[in-house]
Design a protein around this motif. Structure first.
Motif, PDB file in Angstrom:
ATOM      1  N   LYS A  98     -10.035  18.671  75.121  1.00  7.65           N
ATOM      2  CA  LYS A  98     -10.630  19.482  76.219  1.00  7.65           C
ATOM      3  C   LYS A  98     -12.675  19.715  75.879  1.00  7.65           C
ATOM      4  N   ASP A 100     -16.446  21.501  76.069  1.00  7.03           N
ATOM      5  CA  ASP A 100     -16.890  22.834  75.793  1.00  7.03           C
ATOM      6  C   ASP A 100     -16.648  23.349  77.255  1.00  7.03           C
ATOM      7  N   PRO A 101     -16.289  24.419  77.508  1.00  6.95           N
ATOM      8  CA  PRO A 101     -16.431  25.268  79.039  1.00  6.95           C
ATOM      9  C   PRO A 101     -17.228  25.489  79.513  1.00  6.95           C
ATOM     10  N   ASN A 102     -17.440  26.122  80.910  1.00  4.14           N
ATOM     11  CA  ASN A 102     -18.756  26.464  81.491  1.00  4.14           C
ATOM     12  C   ASN A 102     -17.961  27.960  81.918  1.00  4.14           C
ATOM     13  N   ASP A 103     -18.718  28.272  80.609  1.00  2.79           N
ATOM     14  CA  ASP A 103     -18.041  29.850  81.363  1.00  2.79           C
ATOM     15  C   ASP A 103     -19.131  30.648  82.776  1.00  2.79           C
ATOM     16  N   PRO A 246     -20.387  18.780  78.328  1.00  6.21           N
ATOM     17  CA  PRO A 246     -19.796  19.095  77.373  1.00  6.21           C
ATOM     18  C   PRO A 246     -19.654  17.591  77.308  1.00  6.21           C
TER      19      PRO A 246
END
Length: 327
Positions: A98, A100-103, A246
């Motif tokens: 996956k 990189d997350p966008n938190d 990401p």
């Protein structure tokens, strides 16, 4: 997803030299290591003038001792004989397939509520001159919403205003130099973003490791890479001012206040780089490299003689260091 990362770094040592290396996968990923993650340190009895890179000539293994440094990174120390030294290794690490997350919901804690061990990542460090950027950061980001929105605003500002250029790298370049010159390599992007983040009371630390071309077109010869992490929502989150989109397949090696804390090698005496190879690729369960998507144009490798001193001293992310002190 399996990521195969490998390196081969060779030096010419004019005298016996004590060296510390930070070339292992970070301890937090040890449960995901499927193969390798062992550092080989070899001394070749033939001289660098007589033996090419990747030599198979007579060699002697150099013993080394592992330890965990004050930032939680796995390091190795050894005393290398005079002559031709080779550091090599590989690892296969299982990572999430996956990006990189966008938190977006990550909140910024007040300073008084931060964990004690996080406070150091608000302070000035070797390359991050927080004490010189207070007014600058406030003017640029004082009106942004605290938390993830502010962290992203800093990342995007640095990405948009700093140009990437290998030839602009140098080992003494600070965040103020980057702010003034507006050009650098990946470590320079991260140093400026880290500095601005800390000025806005967002704890930020430097990270180094592998960021290969995973499921994206080939972008050039491999290298170690840098990114940074911000402490939001009670956890460290990867963020990248050079690649501000990401990425897939990051493999962390080390974190610290800035690049000075995570140099791939620190030699306590002269060490001249003779060969440098780093690569990171996705592989299938049988160990075969997964083909990359096609690109319209494949970048040409940077000629060795055109690389900057920082690059030829190891990596644009975590250069080698030479010191006169002893271990």
């Amino acid at each position: 997803m399996l990521i195969l990362s490998e390196f081969d770094i060779q030096f010419r040592l004019p005298a016996p030299t004590a060296i510390v290396a930070v070339l292992s996968v970070h301890p937090s990923l040890e449960s995901r290591v499927r193969a390798g993650n062992k550092l080989a340190v070899e001394h070749f009895t033939t001289s660098i003038a007589d033996a090419p890179a990747f030599t198979d000539g007579p060699k002697v293994n150099v013993s080394c001792t592992d330890f965990i440094d004050s930032f939680g990174n796995r390091c190795a120390r050894f005393f290398a004989p005079k002559g031709h030294l080779r550091l090599s290794g590989s690892s296969v690490v299982e990572t999430d397939a996956k990006p990189d997350p966008n938190d977006v919901r990550a909140e910024q804690a007040s300073v008084q509520n931060l964990p004690a061990d996080v406070l150091q990542f608000l302070l000035p460090s070797r390359y991050c001159q927080v004490d010189q950027f207070g007014g600058i950061a406030q003017d640029l980001f004082g009106s942004t919403a605290p938390g993830w929105a502010r962290a992203v605003a800093i990342r995007d500002w640095v990405h948009a205003r700093v140009a990437f250029n290998y030839n602009a790298a140098r080992p003494t370049k600070t965040s103020m130099d980057v702010f003034t010159e507006r050009v650098g390599v990946c470590r320079d992007f991260q140093h400026l973003a880290i500095t601005l983040s800390r000025c806005m009371n967002i704890p930020a630390r430097y990270a180094t490791g592998y960021v290969g071309d995973i499921r994206r077109p080939f972008s050039g010869p491999g290298d170690f890479s840098a990114w940074y992490q911000v402490f939001l929502g009670g956890k460290w989150i990867n963020i990248d001012a050079r690649h501000n989109y990401p990425r897939i397949g990051r493999v962390l090696m080390a974190t610290g206040r800035d690049a000075a804390d995570v140099a791939i090698t620190t030699s306590f005496g002269a060490a001249y780089l003779a060969h440098f190879y780093v690569e990171s690729n996705e592989v299938d369960p049988q160990g075969n490299k997964v083909p990359l998507p096609e690109a319209l144009e494949i970048p040409q490798p940077i000629p060795h003689e055109l690389k900057t001193p920082t690059q030829t001293n190891g990596s644009e992310a975590s250069p080698t260091q030479t010191q006169s002190a002893t271990l």
